[in-house]
Design an enzyme around this catalytic site. Structure first.
Site, mmCIF file in Angstrom:
data_model
loop_
_atom_site.group_PDB
_atom_site.id
_atom_site.type_symbol
_atom_site.label_atom_id
_atom_site.label_comp_id
_atom_site.label_asym_id
_atom_site.label_seq_id
_atom_site.Cartn_x
_atom_site.Cartn_y
_atom_site.Cartn_z
ATOM 1 N N HIS A 175 -18.906 0.395 5.215
ATOM 2 C CA HIS A 175 -17.576 1.238 5.273
ATOM 3 C C HIS A 175 -18.131 2.569 4.144
ATOM 4 O O HIS A 175 -17.626 2.193 2.742
ATOM 5 C CB HIS A 175 -16.643 0.280 4.217
ATOM 6 C CG HIS A 175 -16.049 -0.766 5.235
ATOM 7 N ND1 HIS A 175 -14.760 -0.314 6.039
ATOM 8 C CD2 HIS A 175 -15.984 -1.884 5.400
ATOM 9 C CE1 HIS A 175 -14.335 -1.499 6.688
ATOM 10 N NE2 HIS A 175 -15.277 -2.416 6.295
ATOM 11 N N GLU A 217 -16.098 5.158 3.978
ATOM 12 C CA GLU A 217 -14.969 5.505 3.349
ATOM 13 C C GLU A 217 -14.508 4.795 2.291
ATOM 14 O O GLU A 217 -13.533 5.229 1.468
ATOM 15 C CB GLU A 217 -13.761 5.330 4.430
ATOM 16 C CG GLU A 217 -13.169 3.917 4.719
ATOM 17 C CD GLU A 217 -13.873 3.028 5.393
ATOM 18 O OE1 GLU A 217 -13.448 2.104 5.932
ATOM 19 O OE2 GLU A 217 -15.183 3.224 5.851
ATOM 20 N N CYS A 227 -17.063 -0.652 11.113
ATOM 21 C CA CYS A 227 -16.727 -2.372 10.824
ATOM 22 C C CYS A 227 -16.151 -2.850 12.070
ATOM 23 O O CYS A 227 -17.064 -3.049 12.973
ATOM 24 C CB CYS A 227 -15.973 -2.411 9.595
ATOM 25 S SG CYS A 227 -15.997 -4.302 8.817
#
Length: 250
Positions: free
Chosen positions: A193, A195, A104
């Site tokens: 993202h 994660e 990001c």
């Protein structure tokens, strides 16, 4: 576990945002979220909170095999003192051919350090699941057996609009033309993202609403759509595959 006598691999997370109380309490902070996604047995992971001015020294840099740059509420096109210092560090890591992965904001600041341009997206925020499309001509990712497209959680209002010719764009979407890029065999940026999970994104949306960064969203509808897409991705093993991509970068 690492073999006896083998060199222990060391990685550093360059944290570009303060952890919320919620993420600290439930997940141990974003560092732990990245460590859970990327770390393998026998590796050593550390964190440097660069947004608070905590940077690795030249001596420390040499100890690490790779670095991960996190997301941030700050603008990658800004000139805050720590951002300018981070740009200098990234150029140094590139010169040393250190493995670097940006997520990001990390993706955007990496692009900027390589000579690219980051701007406020004219189409506004991108929040939720976004389908990204990988280039059909890519031989570098053939061994990963990736689908032609997959969905990633996104939460950003800035984007990479220009990259120098030396940088290869790996994936794009109908909203963002640079979703994934790589430079050489040591640098990779991912706008989404990998994660994040639904819980982290939902909490982040609430924080953005409270701070008036975004207007009210149709939460229920958005969350139902996200549930269906996340379930589909899990069934297809896509999240495991995108983790393969980012691990390959390290």
């Amino acid at each position: 576990m690492a073999e006896f006598g083998a060199k222990v691999k060391r990685f550093a997370v360059l944290s570009c945002a303060e952890d919320s109380d919620y993420v600290k309490k439930k997940y141990g902070g974003y560092f732990c979220v990245f460590e859970l996604m990327l770390a393998e047995d026998g590796e050593v992971w550390e964190v440097f909170r660069v947004c608070a001015g905590q940077f690795p020294t030249d001596e420390q840099i040499g100890l690490f095999d790779g670095f991960v740059i996190t997301g941030s509420c700050n603008d990658a096109h800004g000139n805050d003192a720590w951002i300018c210092k981070l740009l200098l560090l990234l150029k140094k890591l590139d010169a040393m051919s250190k493995k670097v992965l940006g997520i990001c904001f990390g993706h955007q600041i990496l692009a900027r350090s390589l000579g690219g341009k980051v701007v406020r997206a004219t189409s506004g925020w991108d929040i939720g699941l976004r389908t990204i499309h990988f280039s059909a001509s890519l031989k570098t990712l053939a061994s990963l057996k990736l689908p032609a497209r997959l969905s990633l959680i996104e939460c950003h209002r800035d984007e990479v609009c220009e990259l120098p010719s030396k940088v290869e764009v790996l994936a794009s979407s109908d909203k963002t033309k640079v979703e994934v890029f790589r430079f050489g065999d040591h640098i990779m940026g991912v706008q989404g993202h990998p994660e994040y999970n639904k819980d982290i994104l939902t909490h982040l949306i609430d924080r953005l609403l409270q701070r008036n960064y975004i207007e009210v969203l149709p939460h229920t509808h958005a969350h139902v759509m996200m549930d269906d897409a996340v379930k589909e991705n899990l069934e297809r093993g896509v999240f495991d595959r995108i983790s393969d991509i980012v691990e390959r970068a390290l």
